[in-house]
Design a protein around this motif. Structure first.
Motif: not given
Length: 262
Positions: A1-9, A73-80
């Protein structure tokens, strides 16, 4: 399972800044220090006047910002997955996120049939495709979005503007994405078609915990969804709340209040 599959948000956006550059001068910021979280199965609508940066933000979060647009600047996690440095995971991001651009409906490939357009997310990624199963999947999507099955063999020029928009939405949903980012998804649709599209998106929220990030320009579109609302002005977040009646605004945002309350 990939990191993106387990993203809580679905999205965690932290002080994100995005700039445009034409390669000749200093980058011009179009998003400046925006932060928000989109939970799994939730919905968020971006509003703001033309030039506020909402379309650029949506495209960047979907991994479709294109050349000349970069996170500065900054960052965003999208599906991890970090949109600042997605690396090899960019391909996974474009599978997990279904993206509908502002001009996708009007600019469907003229030489492809509706069936070929809707099936493209599958056929472009896999050499061997079960064409019977694909045809059934396409027919199911067309029916769900209120399009006649006979539309599958037609070309875009044979369809109304509203039908082309729904074809683009069907293509967006083809891979059963975990997150849909859609720029003006209700554009060019009559009242009945808008309800069909809204119901299709909200059904996936309930049944599959699909998340929604939508761009809207009118209060009517905002009111059709049970969603949080984030208002942008000149790249800055100036208002936030659940629905247009419960938004908290920065002190200098009187004009922006009128934008979503009209």
């Amino acid at each position: 399972m990939t990191k993106g599959d387990t993203a809580a948000d679905s999205i965690v956006c932290s002080d994100l800044s995005i700039a445009h550059t034409d390669g000749r001068g200093a980058p011009a910021r179009v998003i400046d220090g925006v932060s928000f979280t989109l939970g799994r199965g939730a919905a968020l609508i971006l509003v703001g006047s033309t030039g506020s940066g909402k379309s650029t933000l949506a495209a960047a979060l979907a991994g479709r910002a294109g050349n000349g647009v970069s996170v500065v600047g900054g960052d965003a996690l999208v599906e991890g997955i970090s949109v600042r440095r997605p690396g090899r995971r960019h391909r996974f991001l474009t599978v997990a996120v279904g993206y509908l651009g502002q001009t996708d409906g009007p600019s469907l490939p003229a030489r492809l049939t509706v069936s070929e357009i809707v099936g493209e997310p599958v056929t472009s990624r896999h050499r061997k495709v079960d064409m019977r199963a694909l045809a059934l999947r396409i027919a199911t999507l067309l029916d769900e979005l209120g399009l006649p099955l006979g539309a599958a063999g037609k070309y875009p020029y044979e369809l109304s503007a509203g039908m082309r928009q729904r074809v683009a939405i069907a293509r967006t949903l083809m891979l059963d994405p975990r997150l849909v980012i859609a720029d003006e998804p209700l554009a060019n649709l009559d009242v009945e078609a808008r309800e069909v599209v809204r119901a299709a998106l909200e059904r996936r929220q309930r049944e599959n915990e699909m998340s929604l990030l939508l761009v809207a320009n009118e209060a009517e579109s905002v009111a059709r969804f049970d969603a949080d609302v984030l208002a942008l002005r000149a790249g800055h977040a100036v208002g936030f709340g659940h629905g247009i009646e419960k938004m908290t605004w920065t002190p200098s945002s009187e004009a922006d209040r009128r934008l979503v309350s009209s």
